[in-house]
Write a protein that holds these residues in place. Sequence first.
Motif, mmCIF file in Angstrom:
data_model
loop_
_atom_site.group_PDB
_atom_site.id
_atom_site.type_symbol
_atom_site.label_atom_id
_atom_site.label_comp_id
_atom_site.label_asym_id
_atom_site.label_seq_id
_atom_site.Cartn_x
_atom_site.Cartn_y
_atom_site.Cartn_z
ATOM 1 N N ILE A 113 1.075 -0.962 0.041
ATOM 2 C CA ILE A 113 0.030 0.057 -0.032
ATOM 3 C C ILE A 113 0.835 1.221 -0.011
ATOM 4 N N GLN A 114 0.360 2.221 -0.810
ATOM 5 C CA GLN A 114 0.964 3.450 -0.953
ATOM 6 C C GLN A 114 0.575 4.599 -0.299
ATOM 7 N N GLN A 115 1.320 5.511 0.395
ATOM 8 C CA GLN A 115 0.504 6.271 1.501
ATOM 9 C C GLN A 115 1.564 7.657 1.812
ATOM 10 N N ALA A 116 0.480 8.622 1.910
ATOM 11 C CA ALA A 116 1.066 10.005 2.368
ATOM 12 C C ALA A 116 -0.093 10.375 3.300
ATOM 13 N N ASP A 117 -0.147 10.147 4.374
ATOM 14 C CA ASP A 117 -0.894 10.581 5.361
ATOM 15 C C ASP A 117 -2.162 9.356 5.670
ATOM 16 N N VAL A 168 -1.598 -0.926 12.617
ATOM 17 C CA VAL A 168 -2.176 0.306 11.632
ATOM 18 C C VAL A 168 -0.772 1.196 11.758
ATOM 19 N N SER A 169 -0.327 1.463 10.286
ATOM 20 C CA SER A 169 0.868 2.159 10.036
ATOM 21 C C SER A 169 1.079 3.703 10.313
ATOM 22 N N PRO A 170 2.216 4.290 10.456
ATOM 23 C CA PRO A 170 2.221 5.878 10.412
ATOM 24 C C PRO A 170 0.978 6.239 9.595
ATOM 25 N N SER A 171 0.662 7.388 10.165
ATOM 26 C CA SER A 171 -0.330 8.130 9.346
ATOM 27 C C SER A 171 -0.795 9.377 10.013
ATOM 28 N N LEU A 172 -1.911 10.002 9.443
ATOM 29 C CA LEU A 172 -2.380 11.301 9.901
ATOM 30 C C LEU A 172 -2.959 11.079 11.299
ATOM 31 N N CYS A 175 -3.670 14.809 16.230
ATOM 32 C CA CYS A 175 -2.976 16.038 16.169
ATOM 33 C C CYS A 175 -3.000 16.981 15.059
ATOM 34 N N CYS A 176 -3.340 16.163 13.779
ATOM 35 C CA CYS A 176 -3.314 17.023 12.626
ATOM 36 C C CYS A 176 -4.480 16.962 11.761
ATOM 37 N N ALA A 177 -5.419 15.789 12.041
ATOM 38 C CA ALA A 177 -6.623 15.385 11.243
ATOM 39 C C ALA A 177 -7.818 16.272 11.317
ATOM 40 N N GLU A 178 -7.528 17.550 10.787
ATOM 41 C CA GLU A 178 -8.613 18.371 10.949
ATOM 42 C C GLU A 178 -9.534 18.558 9.479
ATOM 43 N N PHE A 179 -10.701 18.166 9.858
ATOM 44 C CA PHE A 179 -11.746 18.015 8.905
ATOM 45 C C PHE A 179 -12.807 19.238 9.340
ATOM 46 N N ILE A 180 -12.457 20.341 8.381
ATOM 47 C CA ILE A 180 -13.526 21.442 8.693
ATOM 48 C C ILE A 180 -14.781 21.156 8.109
ATOM 49 N N ASN A 181 -14.822 20.211 6.981
ATOM 50 C CA ASN A 181 -16.286 19.925 6.592
ATOM 51 C C ASN A 181 -16.813 18.571 7.118
ATOM 52 N N PHE A 182 -16.279 18.511 8.314
ATOM 53 C CA PHE A 182 -16.887 16.925 8.821
ATOM 54 C C PHE A 182 -18.259 16.648 9.002
ATOM 55 N N ILE A 183 -19.119 17.785 8.774
ATOM 56 C CA ILE A 183 -20.707 17.554 9.015
ATOM 57 C C ILE A 183 -21.035 16.798 7.645
ATOM 58 N N ARG A 224 1.230 4.853 16.028
ATOM 59 C CA ARG A 224 1.122 6.118 16.637
ATOM 60 C C ARG A 224 2.245 7.023 16.225
ATOM 61 N N ILE A 225 2.482 7.152 14.833
ATOM 62 C CA ILE A 225 3.340 8.180 14.422
ATOM 63 C C ILE A 225 2.562 8.943 13.450
ATOM 64 N N CYS A 226 2.452 10.236 13.561
ATOM 65 C CA CYS A 226 1.868 10.926 12.701
ATOM 66 C C CYS A 226 2.739 11.395 11.520
ATOM 67 N N THR A 227 2.248 11.307 10.221
ATOM 68 C CA THR A 227 3.153 11.426 9.096
ATOM 69 C C THR A 227 2.956 12.921 8.826
ATOM 70 N N GLN A 228 2.211 13.772 9.211
ATOM 71 C CA GLN A 228 2.308 15.168 9.093
ATOM 72 C C GLN A 228 3.222 15.864 10.005
ATOM 73 N N CYS A 229 3.374 15.213 11.153
ATOM 74 C CA CYS A 229 4.477 15.668 12.143
ATOM 75 C C CYS A 229 5.766 15.450 11.996
ATOM 76 N N ASN A 230 5.856 14.309 11.566
ATOM 77 C CA ASN A 230 7.041 13.441 11.237
ATOM 78 C C ASN A 230 7.931 13.543 9.993
ATOM 79 N N GLN A 231 8.909 14.359 9.961
ATOM 80 C CA GLN A 231 9.481 14.682 8.504
ATOM 81 C C GLN A 231 9.667 13.570 7.745
#
Length: 252
Positions: A113-117, A168-172, A175-183, A224-231
Amino acid sequence: MNAIEFLQPNGNMLVFPAFASPLLFHGVFNRLGGVSQAPWDSRNVSFGLGDRPEHVLANRERIKKSLSCAHLVSAGQVHGSNVYIVKEKPVEDLEVKGFDALITNLSGIGLMIQQADCQAVMLFDPEKRAIGIAHAGWRGSVADIISMTVSAMNQVYATDPADLIATVSPSLGPCCAEFINFIIELPESFHDYQVRPNYFDFWAISHDQLCSAGVRSENIYAARICTQCNQDYFSYRREKETGRFASVIGLR
Ligand SMILES: [Zn+2]
């Protein structure tokens, strides 16, 4: 969900101790140690993002070499919930279009599987000797691709979900999973997973979807590694134009 301590055999690959089995090989390969140039630097495994195909191929070859596996079967990934059953050994690497999860009981094949978040959720049934891997971005979580993958393993390999070990792999992260349109984007059942206004814990959502599918909580491990936080990881949210890192699992 278990917090785990990582082994880092070559510095750029994470392994889950829970998957330490002579039956299995696996790894989460971060963005380091490849040949691609910016903005795909350096271990991009994805075609179609603008990176040079020969670089993607070289990066995939390095992954196969470090896992000693003959071929990779990767999902084309469309944020859907179709599960591909690998029924015969491919003669070359294969990418299956239109699928977001892969299962097999054949040895020597790395399911990738290929990932970026997004998450890669890896499944191992040590009793029936079968494996699965699912690509779960938020759309995959909404479609509950996790339960689709578990039930496919149950139907095809008679997997008892209670036997499964899941990671569950490193992923968003929350801390960073903001969903302003979550409704409009997320079902009401997800709204309880808000950790602060507009931020969601998709690691907890996957844990609970695995449990709902019959996996035992004590058999679920998250990086439990956040991909947006971890460069060290590609992050679509952080960089937009970027590469994809790989999670791979296979049977020996
Ligand atoms: Zn984060």
